[in-house]
Design a protein around this motif. Structure first.
Motif, PDB file in Angstrom:
ATOM      1  N   LEU A 192     -27.567  37.860 -59.517  1.00 34.91           N
ATOM      2  CA  LEU A 192     -26.942  38.828 -58.623  1.00 34.91           C
ATOM      3  C   LEU A 192     -27.917  39.184 -57.509  1.00 34.91           C
ATOM      4  CD1 LEU A 192     -28.407  41.696 -59.521  1.00 34.91           C
ATOM      5  CD2 LEU A 192     -26.705  41.629 -61.347  1.00 34.91           C
ATOM      6  N   PHE A 193     -27.390  39.794 -56.466  1.00 32.61           N
ATOM      7  CA  PHE A 193     -28.205  40.233 -55.336  1.00 32.61           C
ATOM      8  C   PHE A 193     -28.435  41.740 -55.456  1.00 32.61           C
ATOM      9  CE2 PHE A 193     -26.082  36.429 -53.787  1.00 32.61           C
ATOM     10  CZ  PHE A 193     -27.083  35.760 -53.090  1.00 32.61           C
ATOM     11  N   CYS A 194     -29.650  42.170 -55.171  1.00 34.63           N
ATOM     12  CA  CYS A 194     -29.942  43.596 -55.293  1.00 34.63           C
ATOM     13  C   CYS A 194     -31.059  44.007 -54.340  1.00 34.63           C
ATOM     14  CB  CYS A 194     -30.337  43.942 -56.730  1.00 34.63           C
ATOM     15  SG  CYS A 194     -31.828  43.097 -57.313  1.00 34.63           S
ATOM     16  N   LEU A 195     -31.163  45.312 -54.131  1.00 34.97           N
ATOM     17  CA  LEU A 195     -32.317  45.909 -53.470  1.00 34.97           C
ATOM     18  C   LEU A 195     -33.295  46.345 -54.548  1.00 34.97           C
ATOM     19  CD1 LEU A 195     -30.636  48.205 -50.779  1.00 34.97           C
ATOM     20  CD2 LEU A 195     -31.425  45.837 -50.522  1.00 34.97           C
ATOM     21  N   TYR A 196     -34.574  46.341 -54.205  1.00 35.67           N
ATOM     22  CA  TYR A 196     -35.594  46.682 -55.196  1.00 35.67           C
ATOM     23  C   TYR A 196     -36.709  47.478 -54.540  1.00 35.67           C
ATOM     24  CZ  TYR A 196     -39.370  46.073 -58.637  1.00 35.67           C
ATOM     25  OH  TYR A 196     -40.383  46.294 -59.546  1.00 35.67           O
ATOM     26  N   ALA A 197     -37.189  48.486 -55.260  1.00 31.00           N
ATOM     27  CA  ALA A 197     -38.369  49.248 -54.846  1.00 31.00           C
ATOM     28  C   ALA A 197     -38.895  49.989 -56.066  1.00 31.00           C
ATOM     29  CB  ALA A 197     -38.041  50.230 -53.724  1.00 31.00           C
ATOM     30  N   ILE A 198     -40.141  50.375 -56.004  1.00 34.75           N
ATOM     31  CA  ILE A 198     -40.741  51.204 -57.053  1.00 34.75           C
ATOM     32  C   ILE A 198     -40.943  52.585 -56.448  1.00 34.75           C
ATOM     33  CG2 ILE A 198     -42.728  51.510 -58.569  1.00 34.75           C
ATOM     34  CD1 ILE A 198     -43.016  48.510 -58.718  1.00 34.75           C
ATOM     35  N   VAL A 199     -40.194  53.555 -56.954  1.00 36.44           N
ATOM     36  CA  VAL A 199     -40.080  54.851 -56.279  1.00 36.44           C
ATOM     37  C   VAL A 199     -40.592  55.983 -57.162  1.00 36.44           C
ATOM     38  CG1 VAL A 199     -38.051  53.961 -55.069  1.00 36.44           C
ATOM     39  CG2 VAL A 199     -37.744  55.369 -57.110  1.00 36.44           C
TER      40      VAL A 199
ATOM     41  N   GLY B 265     -44.855  40.204 -63.489  1.00 36.45           N
ATOM     42  CA  GLY B 265     -46.197  40.775 -63.438  1.00 36.45           C
ATOM     43  C   GLY B 265     -46.541  41.240 -62.035  1.00 36.45           C
ATOM     44  N   LEU B 266     -45.639  41.979 -61.422  1.00 34.13           N
ATOM     45  CA  LEU B 266     -45.783  42.376 -60.022  1.00 34.13           C
ATOM     46  C   LEU B 266     -46.992  43.285 -59.807  1.00 34.13           C
ATOM     47  CD1 LEU B 266     -42.045  43.248 -59.240  1.00 34.13           C
ATOM     48  CD2 LEU B 266     -43.232  41.087 -58.791  1.00 34.13           C
ATOM     49  N   HIS B 267     -47.570  43.198 -58.617  1.00 32.33           N
ATOM     50  CA  HIS B 267     -48.584  44.170 -58.190  1.00 32.33           C
ATOM     51  C   HIS B 267     -47.818  45.391 -57.709  1.00 32.33           C
ATOM     52  CE1 HIS B 267     -52.203  45.901 -56.625  1.00 32.33           C
ATOM     53  NE2 HIS B 267     -51.771  45.864 -55.374  1.00 32.33           N
ATOM     54  N   THR B 268     -47.645  46.362 -58.584  1.00 31.74           N
ATOM     55  CA  THR B 268     -46.686  47.441 -58.336  1.00 31.74           C
ATOM     56  C   THR B 268     -46.948  48.273 -57.080  1.00 31.74           C
ATOM     57  OG1 THR B 268     -47.890  48.836 -59.914  1.00 31.74           O
ATOM     58  CG2 THR B 268     -45.994  47.602 -60.752  1.00 31.74           C
ATOM     59  N   PRO B 269     -48.210  48.564 -56.696  1.00 30.13           N
ATOM     60  CA  PRO B 269     -48.389  49.378 -55.478  1.00 30.13           C
ATOM     61  C   PRO B 269     -47.765  48.754 -54.232  1.00 30.13           C
ATOM     62  CG  PRO B 269     -50.413  49.355 -56.750  1.00 30.13           C
ATOM     63  CD  PRO B 269     -49.496  48.350 -57.388  1.00 30.13           C
ATOM     64  N   TYR B 270     -47.681  47.437 -54.196  1.00 30.40           N
ATOM     65  CA  TYR B 270     -47.078  46.761 -53.042  1.00 30.40           C
ATOM     66  C   TYR B 270     -45.623  47.178 -52.853  1.00 30.40           C
ATOM     67  CZ  TYR B 270     -45.042  42.909 -50.302  1.00 30.40           C
ATOM     68  OH  TYR B 270     -44.363  42.170 -49.365  1.00 30.40           O
ATOM     69  N   TYR B 271     -44.950  47.499 -53.947  1.00 32.42           N
ATOM     70  CA  TYR B 271     -43.522  47.807 -53.896  1.00 32.42           C
ATOM     71  C   TYR B 271     -43.235  49.309 -53.846  1.00 32.42           C
ATOM     72  CZ  TYR B 271     -42.844  42.891 -55.065  1.00 32.42           C
ATOM     73  OH  TYR B 271     -42.850  41.521 -55.040  1.00 32.42           O
ATOM     74  N   HIS B 272     -44.270  50.123 -53.725  1.00 34.37           N
ATOM     75  CA  HIS B 272     -44.043  51.566 -53.658  1.00 34.37           C
ATOM     76  C   HIS B 272     -43.278  51.931 -52.390  1.00 34.37           C
ATOM     77  CE1 HIS B 272     -47.445  52.927 -56.609  1.00 34.37           C
ATOM     78  NE2 HIS B 272     -46.512  52.202 -57.182  1.00 34.37           N
ATOM     79  N   ALA B 273     -42.278  52.772 -52.561  1.00 36.74           N
ATOM     80  CA  ALA B 273     -41.446  53.197 -51.432  1.00 36.74           C
ATOM     81  C   ALA B 273     -40.793  54.521 -51.795  1.00 36.74           C
ATOM     82  CB  ALA B 273     -40.387  52.142 -51.121  1.00 36.74           C
ATOM     83  N   SER B 274     -40.178  55.145 -50.820  1.00 37.97           N
ATOM     84  CA  SER B 274     -39.481  56.406 -51.065  1.00 37.97           C
ATOM     85  C   SER B 274     -37.987  56.216 -50.848  1.00 37.97           C
ATOM     86  CB  SER B 274     -40.012  57.509 -50.143  1.00 37.97           C
ATOM     87  OG  SER B 274     -39.813  57.162 -48.784  1.00 37.97           O
ATOM     88  N   VAL B 275     -37.209  57.060 -51.515  1.00 43.50           N
ATOM     89  CA  VAL B 275     -35.759  57.062 -51.342  1.00 43.50           C
ATOM     90  C   VAL B 275     -35.309  58.502 -51.125  1.00 43.50           C
ATOM     91  CG1 VAL B 275     -35.198  54.966 -52.630  1.00 43.50           C
ATOM     92  CG2 VAL B 275     -35.484  57.120 -53.858  1.00 43.50           C
TER      93      VAL B 275
END
Length: 317
Positions: free
Chosen positions: A233-240, A304-314
């Motif tokens: 499936l297609f999705c948006l992704y972020a670590i918030v 095994g993502l480098h999580t800080p790279y994906y930090h974002a706000s919503v």
């Protein structure tokens, strides 16, 4: 160390009616003030794992969609501390001399009466909340899947081949819905990738692009060709931040200040992403939110993502 308040009279505790009297209530109030109990208090050394915060995020999202209280859902994942611990370690040791003077040190009924009265007053004074446990540096994986289907396995897009390839995708209502949310029509997709497969059934003639393209044709082909699965499936992704998620009203538009578009197979555990070119706002009719806690394998767990790279706000709006 906290100390117990003085009794209004020697051996006052020996009077069975003392706790119910005005003097007794005042003494219990002072006892609760001197020995407060906090259901939710975070030590600076506390550190929640991403897995535990994903599980919390799943409860928050489910509660929002089901119309349930967020705090109740969060407390199911992070239960409050029991007042008995405060009583046993802090209050009870200070009560021993008073109880001994009143010859009640072996009277469990009298001891429990004091304990229960203190617990009631301490609970009334405690204004802590489960939300106090979390700060802006506590993050969870947040996804928004572009699908009108309720269940993940009904939202998948399929390839006609034993490998994922844009030109070989089955042209379905799921694909049309996802492409419209990415900023493309079926016709534009066919032209860009050379997909000539007929639609498996009649597609909606009223479907339109829901926004300007949020990734390029090349990026779209990249996430499809690297999906590592024939169904996804297609999705948006972020670590918030967890506080951002708590504040969201999922019945209103939500804006990802920064996010990634990904293909994900939630059944077999594959994930591949590319960054969007701008903030993305989604509406409730565009799909459904989920967290890593809804999945058998979260994207971070898969890659095994480098999580800080994906930090974002919503935020809403």
């Amino acid at each position: 160390m906290f100390t117990a308040p003085a009794l209004p009279a020697p051996n006052a505790l020996a009077d069975p009616g003392f706790l119910a009297s005005a003097a007794g209530e005042s003494w219990i109030e002072a006892l609760a003030e001197n020995f407060p109990h906090t259901c939710y208090w975070r030590d600076r050394s506390d550190c929640w794992s991403l897995k535990s915060l994903n599980a919390l995020a799943a409860r928050i999202i489910d509660a929002r969609y089901d119309g349930n209280a967020i705090e109740d859902a969060m407390e199911a994942e992070f239960p409050p501390s029991e007042p008995y611990q405060t009583w046993y370690h802090e209050v009870a040791p200070q009560m021993r001399s008073f109880l001994r003077e009143a010859d009640l040190d072996e009277d469990s009924e009298a001891i429990n009466a004091i304990r229960y009265a203190w617990e009631d007053r301490a609970a009334e004074r405690d204004d802590s909340s489960v939300t106090d446990l979390f700060a802006s540096y506590d993050h969870c994986e947040l996804l928004f899947r572009f699908s009108a289907e309720r269940w993940l396995d009904d939202a998948l897009v399929f390839s006609h081949r034993p490998w994922p390839q844009a030109s070989e995708l089955a042209v379905t209502a799921n694909l049309q819905f996802a492409l419209n949310n990415l900023g493309y029509t079926i016709g534009e997709f066919r032209k860009a990738c050379g997909n000539r497969h007929p639609a498996d059934r009649a597609l909606s003639r009223h479907a339109r692009r829901r926004r300007a393209p949020i990734i390029s044709h090349e990026q779209l082909a990249e996430i499809i060709d690297n999906a590592c699965s024939t169904s996804f499936l297609f999705c948006l992704y972020a670590i918030v931040p967890i506080p951002d998620l708590i504040a969201l009203d999922l019945s209103r538009p939500v804006t990802f200040e920064k996010c990634w578009v990904a293909t994900m197979d939630p059944i077999n555990g594959t994930f591949f992403d590319v960054p969007t070119n701008e903030p993305v706002t989604v509406k409730p009719e565009d799909g459904r939110f989920l967290s890593g806690g809804h999945l058998r394998w979260s994207p971070e767990n898969i890659c095994g993502l480098h999580t800080p790279y994906y930090h974002a706000s919503v935020r809403n709006g």
